[in-house]
Design a protein around this motif. Structure first.
Motif, short mmCIF file in Angstrom:
data_model
loop_
_atom_site.label_atom_id
_atom_site.label_comp_id
_atom_site.label_asym_id
_atom_site.label_seq_id
_atom_site.Cartn_x
_atom_site.Cartn_y
_atom_site.Cartn_z
N ARG A 131 0.75 -1.35 -0.06
CA ARG A 131 -0.18 0.04 -0.04
C ARG A 131 0.73 1.27 -0.02
NH1 ARG A 131 -5.40 -1.27 3.21
NH2 ARG A 131 -5.06 -3.71 3.13
N ASP A 132 2.25 1.19 0.00
CA ASP A 132 3.09 2.22 -0.01
C ASP A 132 2.90 2.82 -1.33
OD1 ASP A 132 5.11 3.99 0.06
OD2 ASP A 132 6.40 2.71 0.53
N ALA A 133 2.48 4.22 -1.42
CA ALA A 133 2.41 4.83 -2.57
C ALA A 133 3.37 5.76 -2.91
CB ALA A 133 1.02 5.52 -2.74
N ASN A 134 4.36 6.30 -1.86
CA ASN A 134 5.45 7.09 -2.08
C ASN A 134 6.31 6.58 -2.84
OD1 ASN A 134 8.00 8.13 -1.27
ND2 ASN A 134 6.91 9.65 -0.29
N LEU A 135 6.68 7.40 -3.94
CA LEU A 135 7.32 6.81 -5.15
C LEU A 135 8.84 6.58 -4.71
CD1 LEU A 135 6.43 9.47 -8.18
CD2 LEU A 135 6.03 7.04 -7.64
N LYS A 136 9.43 7.28 -3.63
CA LYS A 136 10.94 7.04 -3.23
C LYS A 136 10.83 5.71 -2.37
CE LYS A 136 12.17 11.64 -3.77
NZ LYS A 136 12.43 12.90 -3.10
N THR A 137 9.98 5.61 -1.32
CA THR A 137 9.89 4.62 -0.30
C THR A 137 9.62 3.37 -1.16
OG1 THR A 137 7.90 5.23 0.50
CG2 THR A 137 9.75 6.13 1.68
N ALA A 138 8.49 3.38 -1.92
CA ALA A 138 7.87 2.40 -2.58
C ALA A 138 8.85 1.73 -3.64
CB ALA A 138 6.78 2.72 -3.60
N ALA A 139 9.94 2.36 -4.14
CA ALA A 139 11.00 1.91 -4.90
C ALA A 139 11.92 1.15 -4.05
CB ALA A 139 11.73 2.92 -5.79
N ILE A 140 12.19 1.33 -2.98
CA ILE A 140 13.19 0.89 -2.01
C ILE A 140 12.27 -0.74 -1.43
CG2 ILE A 140 13.97 1.08 0.40
CD1 ILE A 140 14.36 3.98 -0.28
N HIS A 141 11.11 -0.41 -1.03
CA HIS A 141 10.39 -1.66 -0.59
C HIS A 141 10.16 -2.54 -1.78
CE1 HIS A 141 8.21 0.80 2.72
NE2 HIS A 141 8.95 0.16 3.27
N LEU A 142 10.03 -2.15 -2.95
CA LEU A 142 9.95 -3.42 -4.05
C LEU A 142 11.20 -3.89 -4.25
CD1 LEU A 142 7.25 -1.37 -6.39
CD2 LEU A 142 6.91 -3.55 -5.19
N LYS A 143 12.41 -3.20 -4.11
CA LYS A 143 13.66 -3.60 -4.25
C LYS A 143 13.75 -4.70 -3.38
CE LYS A 143 17.68 -3.84 -6.62
NZ LYS A 143 18.06 -5.35 -6.09
N LEU A 144 13.54 -4.42 -1.91
CA LEU A 144 13.74 -5.13 -0.96
C LEU A 144 13.01 -6.47 -0.98
CD1 LEU A 144 15.32 -5.60 1.71
CD2 LEU A 144 13.59 -4.24 2.75
N ILE A 145 11.79 -6.23 -1.53
CA ILE A 145 10.94 -7.75 -1.68
C ILE A 145 11.60 -8.48 -2.69
CG2 ILE A 145 8.89 -8.59 -2.84
CD1 ILE A 145 7.45 -6.03 -1.59
N LEU A 146 12.37 -7.99 -3.74
CA LEU A 146 12.87 -8.71 -4.72
C LEU A 146 14.17 -9.41 -4.40
CD1 LEU A 146 13.14 -9.61 -7.68
CD2 LEU A 146 14.35 -7.41 -8.18
N ASP A 147 15.00 -8.66 -3.63
CA ASP A 147 16.28 -9.16 -2.91
C ASP A 147 15.84 -10.32 -1.88
OD1 ASP A 147 17.58 -7.25 -4.43
OD2 ASP A 147 18.07 -5.97 -2.91
N THR A 148 14.86 -10.07 -1.08
CA THR A 148 14.38 -11.13 -0.27
C THR A 148 14.15 -12.48 -0.94
OG1 THR A 148 13.61 -9.26 1.48
CG2 THR A 148 12.82 -11.43 1.73
N PHE A 149 13.48 -12.19 -1.99
CA PHE A 149 13.08 -13.27 -2.87
C PHE A 149 14.32 -14.27 -3.08
CE2 PHE A 149 12.16 -15.28 -7.15
CZ PHE A 149 10.78 -16.00 -6.77
N HIS A 150 15.50 -13.35 -3.42
CA HIS A 150 16.64 -14.09 -3.85
C HIS A 150 17.56 -14.44 -2.67
CE1 HIS A 150 15.51 -14.14 -8.18
NE2 HIS A 150 15.44 -13.17 -8.25
N ASP A 151 17.29 -14.00 -1.49
CA ASP A 151 18.22 -14.17 -0.25
C ASP A 151 18.68 -15.70 -0.19
OD1 ASP A 151 18.78 -14.55 2.65
OD2 ASP A 151 19.04 -12.56 1.97
N ALA A 152 19.73 -15.77 0.40
CA ALA A 152 20.22 -17.30 0.39
C ALA A 152 19.56 -18.01 1.54
CB ALA A 152 21.78 -17.30 0.95
N ALA A 153 19.09 -17.20 2.52
CA ALA A 153 18.13 -17.66 3.87
C ALA A 153 17.01 -18.31 3.18
CB ALA A 153 18.18 -16.83 4.69
#
Length: 168
Positions: free
Chosen positions: A47-69
């Motif tokens: 639900r984050d609609a702020n362009l700057k923080t949404a970009a960070i959140h989406l990138k973090l979701i993608l990185d989490t998807f690929h995380d070794a753990a």
């Protein structure tokens, strides 16, 4: 903010996104909470609609998807991102009337979303929110599956054992 300040701010957002890509990953043994976990099913309530923080959140979701753990538990984790509320504005391919800076941020967000889809993350958009935000459903990025009501979809995922991660 003057033009130089906007350019610096935009650069900072992209630098933060790039920095997330370099976060060291841990093994599943490093997380007490992951002991005994044998499946990875997660739904992100975006639900984050702020362009700057949404970009960070989406990138973090993608990185989490690929995380070794995460990958130690599942070679193909089951991640779903449901866009609801004002966050549906991030998915609009129509850039008319937006500033150069906002267009650049949205282009970066689009790149992340496209990569998410290619990597196997399911992406859904709530059509109730699309209607409330007065968006044309045809203007939504093609990577997204349109669902009539994001809450119903979220309820279904949670009922089926997906862990909920709110992204506000």
């Amino acid at each position: 903010m003057n033009k130089r300040g906007k350019v610096l701010a935009l650069g900072l957002v992209f630098a933060l996104c790039a920095a997330f890509a370099g976060i060291p990953t841990a093994s599943a043994g490093d997380y007490e909470s992951l002991k005994g976990v044998d499946t990875m099913k997660v739904v992100f309530d975006m639900r984050d609609a702020n362009l700057k923080t949404a970009a960070i959140h989406l990138k973090l979701i993608l990185d989490t998807f690929h995380d070794a753990a995460i990958r130690k538990i599942s070679d193909q984790p089951d991640f779903v991102v449901i866009f609801m509320g004002a966050s549906v504005n991030l998915l609009n391919t129509n850039r008319d009337g937006l500033s150069v800076d906002d267009r650049a941020l949205l282009d970066g967000i689009s790149t992340i979303i496209t990569q998410m889809g290619k990597d196997g993350i399911k992406l859904e958009v709530c059509l109730v929110a699309v209607q409330v935000m007065n968006l044309d459903p045809a203007s939504i990025m093609p990577e997204l599956t349109k669902v009539d009501n994001g809450w119903i979809s979220l309820i279904g995922y949670e009922t089926n054992g997906y862990a909920l991660v709110p992204v506000y």
